[in-house]
Write a protein that holds these residues in place. Structure first.
Motif, PDB file in Angstrom:
ATOM      1  N   LEU A  62       0.843  -1.200   0.000  1.00  0.00           N
ATOM      2  CA  LEU A  62       0.000   0.000   0.000  1.00  0.00           C
ATOM      3  C   LEU A  62       0.877   1.249   0.000  1.00  0.00           C
ATOM      4  CD1 LEU A  62      -2.810   1.370   0.318  1.00  0.00           C
ATOM      5  CD2 LEU A  62      -2.506   1.205   2.769  1.00  0.00           C
ATOM      6  N   TRP A  63       1.938   1.223   0.780  1.00  0.00           N
ATOM      7  CA  TRP A  63       2.862   2.360   0.819  1.00  0.00           C
ATOM      8  C   TRP A  63       3.697   2.438  -0.457  1.00  0.00           C
ATOM      9  CZ3 TRP A  63       3.434   6.530   3.908  1.00  0.00           C
ATOM     10  CH2 TRP A  63       2.683   6.537   5.092  1.00  0.00           C
ATOM     11  N   ASP A 122       1.606   3.624  -3.484  1.00  0.00           N
ATOM     12  CA  ASP A 122       0.809   4.851  -3.393  1.00  0.00           C
ATOM     13  C   ASP A 122       1.044   5.667  -4.658  1.00  0.00           C
ATOM     14  OD1 ASP A 122      -0.737   6.745  -1.424  1.00  0.00           O
ATOM     15  OD2 ASP A 122       0.751   7.984  -2.438  1.00  0.00           O
ATOM     16  N   PRO A 123      -0.061   6.153  -5.281  1.00  0.00           N
ATOM     17  CA  PRO A 123       0.108   6.831  -6.577  1.00  0.00           C
ATOM     18  C   PRO A 123       1.046   8.032  -6.527  1.00  0.00           C
ATOM     19  CG  PRO A 123      -2.208   6.370  -6.159  1.00  0.00           C
ATOM     20  CD  PRO A 123      -1.471   6.009  -4.912  1.00  0.00           C
ATOM     21  N   ARG A 124       1.056   8.786  -5.420  1.00  0.00           N
ATOM     22  CA  ARG A 124       1.900   9.986  -5.380  1.00  0.00           C
ATOM     23  C   ARG A 124       3.174   9.800  -4.570  1.00  0.00           C
ATOM     24  NH1 ARG A 124      -0.145  14.466  -7.636  1.00  0.00           N
ATOM     25  NH2 ARG A 124       1.383  15.827  -6.693  1.00  0.00           N
ATOM     26  N   LEU A 125       3.068   9.083  -3.446  1.00  0.00           N
ATOM     27  CA  LEU A 125       4.221   9.033  -2.550  1.00  0.00           C
ATOM     28  C   LEU A 125       4.991   7.707  -2.632  1.00  0.00           C
ATOM     29  CD1 LEU A 125       2.527  10.647   0.584  1.00  0.00           C
ATOM     30  CD2 LEU A 125       3.805  11.780  -1.224  1.00  0.00           C
ATOM     31  N   ASP A 172      -2.017   4.251 -11.147  1.00  0.00           N
ATOM     32  CA  ASP A 172      -2.882   4.417  -9.975  1.00  0.00           C
ATOM     33  C   ASP A 172      -2.951   3.173  -9.089  1.00  0.00           C
ATOM     34  OD1 ASP A 172      -3.403   7.002 -10.514  1.00  0.00           O
ATOM     35  OD2 ASP A 172      -5.315   6.641 -11.531  1.00  0.00           O
ATOM     36  N   GLY A 220      -5.719   2.408  -6.600  1.00  0.00           N
ATOM     37  CA  GLY A 220      -6.686   3.491  -6.678  1.00  0.00           C
ATOM     38  C   GLY A 220      -7.493   3.494  -7.964  1.00  0.00           C
TER      39      GLY A 220
END
Lengths: 303, 447
Positions: free
Chosen positions: A128-129, A132-135, A151, A154
Motif C-alpha cells: 500500500l505504501w 501509493d500513486p503519489r508518494l 494508480d 486506486g
C-alpha cells in the motif's frame, strides 16, 4: 491389561484408529461441527450481535440469487483467480525447471520463499505504501524510467491485476518449491535417454517434464485455486486506503470473502453470509473435481 | 495493525477454548479490573490519567486497549458475539443504533437518575443524542467534534492569499464562489503554473489546492460533501434526525454538490480518488503535495505535529444558506455482558465528569463535552500559539447539524460510498449515480 493391549496391537485397524484419534477430534470439533452449524445458519436470519436466529428457509438463497453485488463479487473473484493462477503457475513452473536444470542450491531455494514468510497483512501494508500513486517508491521508479505513474490500488481497472501481482510476488517461490519437489521425482535416466535421442531442452520440457509432472501440477493447481478464491486479508488491508472502506474504488476489488465478512461482521447478517459461504463451498468442490479429473491428477504416467 | 490482527485471531480461539483460564481478561480475587476500549491512539494519555485517578478513588482498575478505527468495530462485534466485549468502550453514533437494537449495551437512565448526573452541564444537544428510540439513555457525552480546514501557511502566502481570504471564502455549486478561486490559485502544476493561470496542466499537478479523507468511509459525507450540501439547505433525512429512515440521496442539491467536486478533480484542484485510496490526505499534506485539507477537529494534532510546515485552521466556506458543519459527539457505553455493572457505571460517570473532562481539556487533543473544560483546553492551545476557533465558530453561530443516527448505517454507507466513488472517478453523473444509490438505500431502510 497387557493381554488386552497385545490384542489391540495385533489389530492394525485399531492401532490406526488410535493414531487418527487426535486428528479426528480436531477435524470434528474445528471443521465438521462449524461447517454443519454454518449450513444451519444459512437457513436462518442469524445475527452475530444477538447471538441467535430464526428459521427463514431458503430466503437467504433467494436473496443471494437476486443480489447484484454477490454476482459482482463472484466475477471480481474469478478475474482475480484467473490472473493470479495464470501468472503464478507459469512463473513458478519456469523457476522450478530452471532450478532443477541449473542449480540445486539450498540458498536459492531459501531466497525464493522469503516473501512467503511475511504475514499477509504486513505484505498488504507494505505494498500500500510502495504503490501509493503519489508518494510510493514504485511510481517514482516508473517516472524515472519514463513510463509514468500508475494508480494501482486506486484505479478500478488496475486494482485486481495489482492484487494478483502482489499475491504472486508472495506465493510464487512457495509454488515453485512444490513443483521443484515434483520434478525431483522424475527419474534422471529419462532425461539421459531424451538427450541421446537428440531432444533439446525445449522438447524435453514438453515431452518428458510436463507429462510426468502432471499429478503434482494438478495438486498445486487445486491448492492455489482454492487458496486464491479465499483471498481476504490482502484486499481488506490494501484497498480503500487507510481509514477507507475495503473493496474500493467503487466495489472494483470487492472479492467474495470481503463481501461475506462485511455481511457477517459489519452488517450483523451472519445468516446471509453463511448462505454465500455455502454456495462458495459447492463451487470450490466443483472446481477441484474438474481440475483433478481434467488433469487426471490421481494417476501418474510413471508407473 | 499487527497487534490487532493477532487479537482478531485470538478472539475465536478464546471463544473456542472458553475453559482455558489464560484467555480470561479479568483478574481473580476481589479486585475488579474493567476493560476499556478506544480507537484514537492520541487519546490514550488523557484517559490513562483519568483511569489512574479513578483507581486511586475507587480501587477499581481500568485496563485500556486501543485498536485503529478500521479494526475497532469488527473486533467489537466479534467480542460481542463471544459475549466477551469490554466492560466499557468508546461508542460512535454511526454504530450505536445496532447495539441498541440487539440489546448488547446497557441502558443507563436509572443510574443517571439515581446519581443525579447533571445533564445540563454538557454542550446543548450532546446528551440527547444518546437517547434511543425506546426513550432509554445509552451513554454520557465525553467530547464533540466539528469540521473545518487546515492550510499550509507558506503555500497560502506564495499564492498571494491571506488568512482572511480563506476565512471569508464563499461557495456555491455553479461557479464555486471565491473558494474555487482559492483552491485554483493554491494548485500548482509541475511547470510551476498555477490553477488560475492559462496553461495549467491538470494531468501533471505538483500541489493540489484541496484534499480530504476517503469519502467512501461514511454516508454522512462528514469530512467531504456533507457540509457543502448542507450549506445549500440539503437535509440527509427528511423525517428527522436522530432515528429517521427517509434518506434523501436523490436530492438535486446533493447532486449539484458532488458534480462540483467531480469538476474540481477534473480541473486538477482536488486530489483524484486514486490518491485518496492510498496512504491518505494527511501524508500528502505532510509531503507538501496538498495545500488545504478538510478535516475533523479530532485530527488537529496530526497537523500541528508536522515539523517544518506552518499550519493554520479556517472554517469551511460560507454557502448560499450559510456556513455549516456536521456536529458529532462520542460517548462511553457499557456492554450488557459485563460482570461489573456498578463499577462500569462508576467509570462511565467519572469519564463524563468535570474532573476527567478537565484532563481531556488540558491534553487538548479533542474538545471535551463540558464548556468549562474546553476553556482549559483553549488556554493550553493559546499558550502554544494555536488558534482553533475555526472549529468552535459554528457553535457560536448555531450552524451545526447532527451526524445521522439511524439503523443500518453501514449498509447505507456501502451503497452511497460506491456511488460517490463513481462520481469522483468521473464515470457517472452525480444525479444518475445518486438516484440508483437511493433505490438501494430505500430497500435497506425497508421503505
Amino acid at each position: 491389561m497387557s493381554e488386552r493391549w497385545q490384542r489391540v496391537r495385533h489389530h492394525p485397524g485399531a492401532v490406526a484408529a488410535l493414531f487418527l484419534l487426535p486428528a479426528g477430534f480436531g477435524f470434528v470439533v474445528f471443521y465438521l461441527w462449524p461447517a454443519i452449524r454454518a449450513l444451519w445458519m444459512s437457513f436462518t436470519d442469524y445475527n452475530v450481535l444477538r447471538g441467535s436466529g430464526d428459521w427463514v428457509g431458503l430466503q437467504n438463497y433467494q436473496d443471494l440469487a437476486a443480489d447484484p453485488l454477490f454476482w459482482h463479487s463472484m466475477r471480481v473473484t474469478a478475474l482475480y483467480v484467473v490472473l493470479n493462477i495464470g501468472v503464478q503457475t507459469a512463473l513458478a513452473l519456469a523457476m522450478a525447471v530452471m532450478m532443477d536444470r541449473l542449480t540445486r542450491s539450498a540458498l536459492v531455494r531459501g531466497v525464493l520463499v522469503l516473501p512467503w514468510l511475511i504475514p499477509q497483512v504486513v505484505v498488504g501494508l507494505l505494498w500500500l505504501w510502495m504503490l501509493d500513486p503519489r508518494l510510493g517508491v514504485v511510481n517514482h521508479l516508473l517516472d524515472w524510467v519514463g513510463i509514468g505513474g500508475q494508480d494501482f490500488f486506486g484505479s478500478p481497472a488496475q486494482v485486481i491485476p495489482t492484487l494478483a501481482g502482489v499475491n504472486t510476488w508472495r506465493f510464487v517461490g512457495y509454488t515453485a518449491l512444490l513443483i521443484f519437489a515434483g520434478l525431483q521425482m522424475i527419474p534422471r535416466h529419462l532425461y539421459e535417454a531424451a538427450a541421446l535421442d537428440g531432444a533439446g531442452e525445449w522438447r524435453t520440457f514438453w515431452r518428458v517434464t510436463l507429462p510426468l509432472l502432471r499429478p503434482v501440477l494438478a495438486l498445486v493447481l487445486v491448492l492455489s485455486v482454492v487458496g486464491s478464491f479465499q483471498v481476504f486479508d490482502l484486499v481488506q488491508v490494501a484497498t480503500g486506503g487507510i481509514g477507507g472502506q475495503p473493496g474500493g474504488p467503487a466495489n472494483s476489488s470487492l472479492v467474495i470473502y470481503v463481501y461475506i465478512f462485511r455481511h457477517a461482521f459489519n452488517f450483523n447478517n451472519a445468516g446471509y453470509a453463511a448462505a454465500m459461504s455455502a454456495v462458495l463451498a459447492v463451487l470450490l468442490a466443483a472446481v477441484t473435481f474438474f481440475i483433478m479429473r481434467g488433469l487426471r491428477g490421481s494417476r501418474s504416467d510413471l508407473a | 495493525m499487527k497487534l490487532s490482527w493477532r487479537r482478531r485471531i485470538a478472539v475465536p480461539m478464546c471463544a473456542a477454548l472458553l475453559l482455558v483460564a489464560a484467555c480470561s481478561g479479568t483478574g481473580d480475587g476481589d479486585k475488579v479490573t474493567l476493560d476499556y476500549w478506544l480507537w484514537d491512539d492520541r487519546q490514550i494519555p488523557q484517559y490513562q490519567e483519568c483511569a489512574d485517578a479513578f483507581t486511586a478513588q475507587s480501587g477499581v482498575e481500568v485496563k485500556i486497549t486501543q485498536y485503529a478505527w478500521e479494526d475497532y468495530w469488527s473486533n467489537l462485534n466479534t467480542q460481542f458475539a463471544a459475549r466477551r466485549a469490554p466492560d466499557v468502550f468508546t461508542d460512535h453514533l454511526a454504530f450505536y443504533p445496532s447495539f441498541v437494537q440487539n440489546q448488547v449495551i446497557l441502558p443507563i437512565n436509572e443510574y443517571v437518575e439515581r446519581d443525579n448526573v447533571d445533564l445540563g452541564q454538557y454542550y446543548p444537544g450532546l446528551a440527547e443524542l444518546w437517547v434511543g428510540q425506546d426513550g432509554k439513555r445509552y451513554g454520557l457525552p465525553k467530547d464533540w467534534d466539528t469540521i473545518a480546514m487546515a492550510y499550509n501557511s507558506t503555500m497560502l502566502a506564495a499564492a498571494g492569499l491571506s488568512r482572511e481570504d480563506v476565512w471569508n471564502a464563499t461557495w456555491n455549486p455553479s461557479d464555486g464562489g471565491t473558494f474555487e478561486d482559492i483552491i485554483a490559485r493554491l494548485s500548482v502544476d509541475e511547470n510551476g503554473v498555477r490553477g488560475n493561470e492559462p496553461g495549467f496542466d491538470a494531468t501533471k499537478v505538483a500541489v493540489y489546492g484541496l484534499s480530504f479523507d476517503n469519502p467512501s468511509n461514511s454516508a454522512s459525507g462528514q469530512t467531504s460533501w456533507g457540509n457543502f450540501a448542507r450549506s445549500l439547505g440539503f437535509e440527509l433525512l427528511a423525517d428527522g434526525n436522530p432515528w429517521g429512515t427517509d434518506y434523501q440521496f436523490d436530492d438535486p442539491r446533493l447532486a449539484q454538490t458532488l458534480d462540483w467536486f467531480a469538476r474540481m478533480v477534473k480541473a486538477g484542484y482536488l486530489t483524484p480518488l486514486a490518491d485518496l485510496q492510498g496512504v491518505g490526505y494527511v501524508s500528502l499534506f505532510e509531503a507538501g503535495d496538498v495545500a488545504l485539507t478538510i478535516n475533523g477537529s479530532w485530527a488537529i494534532s496530526s497537523f500541528t505535529g508536522i515539523s517544518g510546515a506552518e499550519v493554520g485552521f479556517a472554517p469551511l466556506p460560507t454557502g448560499p444558506q450559510g456556513r455549516w458543519s456536521i456536529y458529532n459527539g462520542l460517548a462511553d457505553a457499557i456492554s450488557a455482558n459485563t460482570a461489573h455493572r456498578d463499577e462500569a457505571w462508576q467509570w462511565v460517570k467519572y469519564l463524563a465528569s468535570a474532573e476527567c473532562q478537565n484532563v481531556v481539556g488540558e491534553k487538548a487533543v479533542v474538545f471535551p463535552a463540558i464548556p468549562a473544560s474546553l476553556k482549559i483546553g483553549e488556554q493550553v492551545r493559546e499558550q502554544a500559539g494555536l488558534d482553533v476557533s475555526a472549529y468552535t465558530t459554528y457553535l457560536e453561530s448555531q450552524h451545526t447539524f447532527l451526524y445521522p443516527v439511524t439503523v443500518n448505517f453501514d449498509q447505507v454507507t456501502q451503497a452511497v460510498g460506491a456511488a460517490v466513488d463513481e462520481i469522483l472517478l468521473g464515470n457517472r453523473p452525480a444525479a444518475e449515480a445518486l438516484t440508483a444509490a437511493q433505490k438501494q438505500v430505500d430497500s435497506i431502510m425497508g421503505r
